[in-house]
Every structure is written in structure tokens, then in C-alpha cells.
Design a protein around this motif. Structure first.
Motif, PDB file in Angstrom:
ATOM      1  N   SER A 293       0.888  -1.290  -0.113  1.00 27.59           N
ATOM      2  CA  SER A 293      -0.029  -0.042  -0.032  1.00 27.59           C
ATOM      3  C   SER A 293       0.765   1.175   0.074  1.00 27.59           C
ATOM      4  O   SER A 293       0.372   2.401  -0.555  1.00 27.59           O
ATOM      5  CB  SER A 293      -0.948   0.183   1.336  1.00 27.59           C
ATOM      6  N   PHE A 294       2.298   1.059   0.576  1.00 27.58           N
ATOM      7  CA  PHE A 294       2.944   2.127   0.549  1.00 27.58           C
ATOM      8  C   PHE A 294       3.224   2.627  -1.045  1.00 27.58           C
ATOM      9  O   PHE A 294       3.218   3.828  -1.446  1.00 27.58           O
ATOM     10  CB  PHE A 294       4.362   1.910   1.149  1.00 27.58           C
ATOM     11  N   TRP A 327      -9.459  -4.232   2.932  1.00 23.80           N
ATOM     12  CA  TRP A 327      -8.671  -4.439   3.898  1.00 23.80           C
ATOM     13  C   TRP A 327      -7.099  -4.773   3.593  1.00 23.80           C
ATOM     14  O   TRP A 327      -7.071  -4.882   2.555  1.00 23.80           O
ATOM     15  CB  TRP A 327      -9.117  -5.720   5.070  1.00 23.80           C
ATOM     16  N   ILE A 328      -6.261  -4.567   4.623  1.00 26.07           N
ATOM     17  CA  ILE A 328      -4.847  -4.705   4.184  1.00 26.07           C
ATOM     18  C   ILE A 328      -4.284  -5.868   5.132  1.00 26.07           C
ATOM     19  O   ILE A 328      -4.549  -6.060   6.188  1.00 26.07           O
ATOM     20  CB  ILE A 328      -4.141  -3.494   4.663  1.00 26.07           C
ATOM     21  N   LEU A 329      -3.778  -6.678   4.383  1.00 28.72           N
ATOM     22  CA  LEU A 329      -2.972  -7.831   5.244  1.00 28.72           C
ATOM     23  C   LEU A 329      -1.608  -7.341   5.924  1.00 28.72           C
ATOM     24  O   LEU A 329      -1.333  -6.335   5.340  1.00 28.72           O
ATOM     25  CB  LEU A 329      -2.763  -8.988   4.070  1.00 28.72           C
ATOM     26  N   LEU A 330      -1.333  -8.102   6.679  1.00 26.43           N
ATOM     27  CA  LEU A 330      -0.154  -7.824   7.450  1.00 26.43           C
ATOM     28  C   LEU A 330       1.167  -7.458   6.456  1.00 26.43           C
ATOM     29  O   LEU A 330       2.092  -6.954   6.799  1.00 26.43           O
ATOM     30  CB  LEU A 330       0.362  -8.832   8.527  1.00 26.43           C
ATOM     31  N   ASP A 332       1.240  -5.836   4.254  1.00 24.78           N
ATOM     32  CA  ASP A 332       0.728  -4.635   3.469  1.00 24.78           C
ATOM     33  C   ASP A 332       0.260  -4.329   2.012  1.00 24.78           C
ATOM     34  O   ASP A 332       0.386  -3.633   1.449  1.00 24.78           O
ATOM     35  CB  ASP A 332       2.138  -3.564   3.738  1.00 24.78           C
TER      36      ASP A 332
ATOM     37  N   GLN B  34      -5.599  -5.867  13.274  1.00 17.82           N
ATOM     38  CA  GLN B  34      -4.708  -6.091  12.020  1.00 17.82           C
ATOM     39  C   GLN B  34      -4.525  -4.602  11.646  1.00 17.82           C
ATOM     40  O   GLN B  34      -3.235  -4.232  11.377  1.00 17.82           O
ATOM     41  CB  GLN B  34      -5.493  -6.790  10.950  1.00 17.82           C
ATOM     42  N   MET B  38      -0.813  -2.561  11.169  1.00 17.58           N
ATOM     43  CA  MET B  38      -0.608  -1.923   9.858  1.00 17.58           C
ATOM     44  C   MET B  38      -0.136  -0.600  10.230  1.00 17.58           C
ATOM     45  O   MET B  38       1.009  -0.179   9.609  1.00 17.58           O
ATOM     46  CB  MET B  38      -1.635  -2.137   8.812  1.00 17.58           C
TER      47      MET B  38
END
Lengths: 362, 172
Positions: A293-294, A327-330, A332, B34, B38
């Protein structure tokens, strides 16, 4: 020392006072009956509150509200499916019996695949059973897969090839290929005890039916004189509008519901898109960004790009009421799930996805 | 072990438990946890990790609750689920289910600040961390907790008495 207020007593019991403060308080409480009573009461309340809070730990998953099932498609009824299967089986049997006297086949299925050769006439009985099971998906899918305005219009197809064997007549029939090698997902029901029991029964029925259909559709099943009907699906869906889901999803525990069936998966350098079937005619799309996501944000800042939700638009042209959740997984990676469902329904579908799609990735 | 791994292994269980107690929904709680981790990944430094994590998680819950009113209805459905599941269960499980339902109602009856302070304290946060997470004065944390515990227990006992009254009326 003055009588301590309830905040000071609480801080003392929670171990938040300095050692000097604690000593002073203890000495006072030892000599003051009123404060001693307050401390005892505070201790009791602390213990009781802790017990009450710990009771909260036994909660189920997925208590987000779901709409009650308002109506069910006619083909979702078990009785009607069975009746339809009987009709198809009877029709196929009749055609087999008439054999060469019937130069043309008529079928209500608009899309057909080429007939396959058959080998052994003595497997007709088992094939008929499998035919009935597959007819469920064939009847259900043929109505929506028709490219013609009137799906009940009959279509003449190529006459079957006929071969004879010593024990009977081997015959091929027009085939309709199912969309997936498993039975369609179960009908949805509202989350009550009675309906959960029904869904349990349906899961068992599905498992039994799935075994039959799977065994019939696998290539290592011995060939039968009556090939199984299957439904062709390629390209037909795009001409139909997305169906708006009106039923309730399977009741809880939601996290243990069956995973949605994967229909197709494709990918680009930047993302992976997986299309799932969650019900008859209801598809959802899961898009996983393969960049973090960055990097995604950085790229968006550098140059305008197409809207983030572009992949969330249903492949069914003209579809409306498409919602999406993200949603965002760990690791990213952003994941977006979209489809003709409400946000709450998408959340329940999410709960049925593989853990790697909805939770952290180690 | 990376920093985020260490953070996760150290605080995830407590954070999820805190959020589950706050929200009444474990899936939702894990989602918020979560997202919290993040955001932690995007921080260069975090001075007080536990306080920071609980603060961010609490703010996320507040933001989500404001945006999606339907999630608030989970309380009623939870009670309904408990009643439905309790109908088929043994007496012991029924009692436990009723206790959980009463606990849920009692906790949700608290003022938001009191509820959060209590849940954070139950996860082991000290007064300084609670003060930082909730944005309240350190000197008022003890009073807040005292009030929260008292009201929680009183409300819970009131629910139990109501049930006992109903059972007595039903029996007579």
C-alpha cells in the motif's frame, strides 16, 4: 491522613500509588472502620467486574446482522429441482429409447457442446443417477445462460451418433457443461436454530451430491451410454445483468461456512483477481494488490491512475448496486472484495475466504 | 525477529481480546487489530507501545462505529443468537450463555470512556497508559475506574434480578 476518596482507593488497589502513599493509606485504613468498609467494597467490585468482563470472552464470530431470506429462486427448491431432474431424465430416456427413429434432438438448452462418444451400455443405470444430479445444475444454469430473449425456446441440434454394442445401444446426447466441477453452493437461510439445522442438512445433501457430480464429471469415471449433461457458460454471463442477492447467507458460525467456489483467476503485474461464486448467479471478485500500500500510495501521488475501485466493478456489464470492502494484510497488501451484495454480506463472504486472504500472511 | 513481529507477538492477543470485549465480535476485533498493527508499521518510533496500540485501536473502533450504524445492531443479534443457541444446550451452557449476554448488556450500558478505561485496565494497562490512550487526566483514571466497576456490577445484578423476577412470575 484524610479519608481517601474512591479514586485513591482504586489507585491503591490497582497498585498505582507510590510506596509512601501506600504506606500512609494502609495505616489510615487499619484505624478507620468507614474507610475499611469502603476498601472492602471496592475490592468486591473489582473482582465482580473482572468476572463480568471475562464473561465477554465467549462470543461467537460474525454477529453482523444479515437480512432475512425474502424469496428463493424457483430452482432453489429441493422439490422443484427433483421434479426438474425427473423431467430431464425422462426426456433423455425417451430419446434413448427412440434412438435412430428420432433424426433430430430438441432440447431446451440453448448452448450445447459437441457430443462425446460412449463405450459401455451396461453403465446406463449409474449414469442416469449422475444425470439426475447434474441435471440440477443444468436446469438451473440453462435458464440464465441462454443467449436468446426467450430461454425456453427450443433449439434443434446435430443428431447424435449411434453405435451399437452387444448388450445395448450406446448413444451420445447433447451435453451441457457445468460451470464448475462441484455442485452449486447451497441456498442461504436466515440465522435461526431451525434454519441452521436445515442448512446442516443441506450441507450434507450437498456433500452427497458433490461426490456424485464430481465422480461423474471426472475423466476417470467409466464412460456411459448416456453422457452426463453439462452446461456451457463461456461468454454467456456478460450479456445478463448482475443478479441482486435477496437471500440471507448461511447462518453461523459464519467462519466455518463452506469456502466460495473459485470460478476463475487472472493476474497482472500489479494485482491478482479471483472470481468466486457464492450462490447461483452471484459472483464476487477479490482483487489482491501485489504491490504494497506504500508503493500504491506513492504511485498514486506521482501520477493519476484509474480509480481504485475499477477492479471492483462487476464484469457483468450494466451491473448496479455493487459494493466493495477493502482491507490490508499484514504484508501490507491491499485486498478488495466486491460484488452485488451488501457490505454486511460481503463481510460474511470474507469470513469464508481462505485465511491467507483475510488475515495476516506470515 | 522484526519489530512488527515482536509487537504482534507481544500485544496481539491482548489487543484482540480487548477489542472483542469492546465489540462483541471476534472477526471485527481481529480486523481492527490487524489495521492497528498496519499503522504501527508506518511509525518510525513508538514511545509507549502498549498505550499507542490501544489508543489507535480505540480510535479505529470509534471511527468505524460512526460510519456504519448497522454494526451497532450486533448487540441485539448477539442476544438473539445466545437465546437460540441456549435453547438446545445443557443447563450449564445455558447459564454461561445468559451470563455472557448480561455481561454484554451491562458493559454496553456504561459510558464509552468508562467502558474503555475498564477494558484497558483488564488488559493490564496502567493508569498512565489509560490516561494517554483516552486523553484524560492521570488523576481522574482511578475515579473513572471506580465508577465503571460500580455501575457495571450494579447493572449486571439488575439484569439478573429481572431474570429471576421473570422466572418467578412464569412459575407462579
Amino acid at each position: 491522613m484524610q479519608h481517601p476518596d474512591e479514586g485513591t482507593i482504586q489507585a491503591w488497589l490497582d497498585g498505582e500509588l507510590t510506596s509512601d502513599e501506600m504506606l500512609a493509606l494502609e495505616q489510615h485504613v487499619a484505624d478507620c472502620a468507614e474507610c475499611s468498609g469502603n476498601v472492602a467494597e471496592a475490592r468486591g467490585l473489582m473482582a465482580a467486574a473482572s468476572n463480568i468482563v471475562r464473561s465477554l470472552d465467549s462470543v461467537p464470530r460474525g454477529v453482523i446482522p444479515v437480512p432475512a431470506q425474502k424469496q428463493r429462486s424457483w430452482f432453489a427448491s429441493a422439490q422443484l429441482r427433483a421434479a426438474a431432474a425427473v423431467v430431464v431424465v425422462a426426456g433423455a430416456s425417451l430419446l434413448v429409447a427412440r434412438g435412430m427413429q428420432e433424426p433430430e434432438w430438441r432440447t431446451e438448452t440453448a448452448t450445447v457442446a459437441a457430443p462425446e462418444p460412449v463405450a459401455q451400455a451396461d453403465r446406463a443405470a449409474s449414469a442416469t443417477d449422475a444425470l439426475a444430479q447434474s441435471a440440477n445444475s443444468a436446469v438451473a444454469s440453462s435458464a440464465r445462460q441462454s443467449e436468446k430473449p426467450n430461454p425456453s425456446r427450443r433449439v434443434a441440434v446435430t443428431p447424435p451418433s449411434v453405435a451399437s454394442s452387444g448388450s445395448g445401444v450406446a448413444l451420445s446426447a447433447p451435453q451441457v457443461v457445468p460451470a464448475a466441477p462441484t455442485v452449486s453452493p447451497p441456498p442461504f437461510s436466515a440465522p435461526s436454530v431451525a434454519q441452521r439445522n436445515r442448512s446442516e442438512n443441506q450441507r450434507e445433501e450437498r456433500a452427497a451430491a458433490a461426490k456424485t457430480v464430481e465422480s461423474a464429471s471426472q475423466t476417470n469415471v467409466p464412460a456411459s451410454p448416456i453422457p452426463l449433461p453439462t452446461a456451457a457458460v463461456s461468454g454467456v454471463r456478460k450479456s445478463e445483468p448482475a443478479k441482486r442477492f435477496t437471500g440471507a447467507l448461511t447462518a453461523g458460525p459464519y467462519f466455518s461456512g463452506p469456502p466460495p467456489v473459485v470460478l476463475r483467476r487472472d493476474s497482472t503485474a500489479a494485482m491478482i483477481r479471483t472470481t468466486y461464486m457464492v450462490s447461483q448467479g452471484i459472483e464476487v471478485t477479490l482483487v489482491e494488490n501485489t504491490v504494497s500500500s506504500f508503493e500504491e500510495s506513492a504511485a498514486a501521488d506521482r501520477a493519476p491512475s484509474e480509480p481504485r475501485d475499477s477492479w471492483a466493478i462487476s464484469p457483468l456489464s450494466g451491473a448496479t448496486n455493487i459494493n466493495s470492502i477493502s482491507w490490508i494484510l499484514l504484508n501490507d497488501r491491499r485486498v478488495t472484495l466486491s460484488g452485488p451484495l451488501t457490505v454486511a454480506e460481503l463481510e460474511l463472504v470474507k469470513a469464508r475466504l481462505p485465511a491467507s486472504k483475510r488475515e495476516r500472511v506470515p | 525477529m522484526s519489530d512488527i513481529d515482536r509487537l504482534f507477538r507481544t500485544y496481539n492477543a491482548a489487543l484482540v481480546r480487548y477489542l472483542t470485549r469492546r465489540l462483541g465480535d471476534r472477526d471485527w476485533a481481529e480486523e481492527v487489530a490487524q489495521e492497528t498493527f498496519m499503522r504501527a508499521m508506518r511509525q518510525d518510533t513508538i514511545v509507549n507501545e502498549r498505550a499507542w496500540l490501544f489508543t489507535v485501536a480505540t480510535n479505529l473502533v470509534r471511527d468505524e462505529a460512526r460510519k456504519d450504524a448497522r454494526r451497532r445492531r450486533h448487540l441485539a443479534l448477539l442476544a438473539e443468537e445466545e437465546r437460540d443457541s441456549a435453547a438446545d444446550d445443557s443447563a450449564t451452557t445455558l447459564e454461561r450463555a445468559q451470563e455472557a449476554a448480561f455481561a454484554r448488556k451491562a458493559v454496553d450500558a456504561l459510558a464509552e470512556r468508562d467502558r474503555l478505561a475498564l477494558l484497558m485496565k483488564e488488559e493490564g494497562l496502567n493508569y498512565g497508559e489509560i490516561s494517554e490512550a483516552l486523553g484524560i487526566a492521570l488523576a481522574s483514571v482511578g475515579t473513572t475506574l471506580s465508577r465503571a466497576r460500580r455501575r457495571l456490577v450494579e447493572h449486571y445484578e439488575a439484569l439478573q434480578h429481572e431474570r429471576e423476577e421473570r422466572e418467578r412470575n412464569a412459575a407462579s
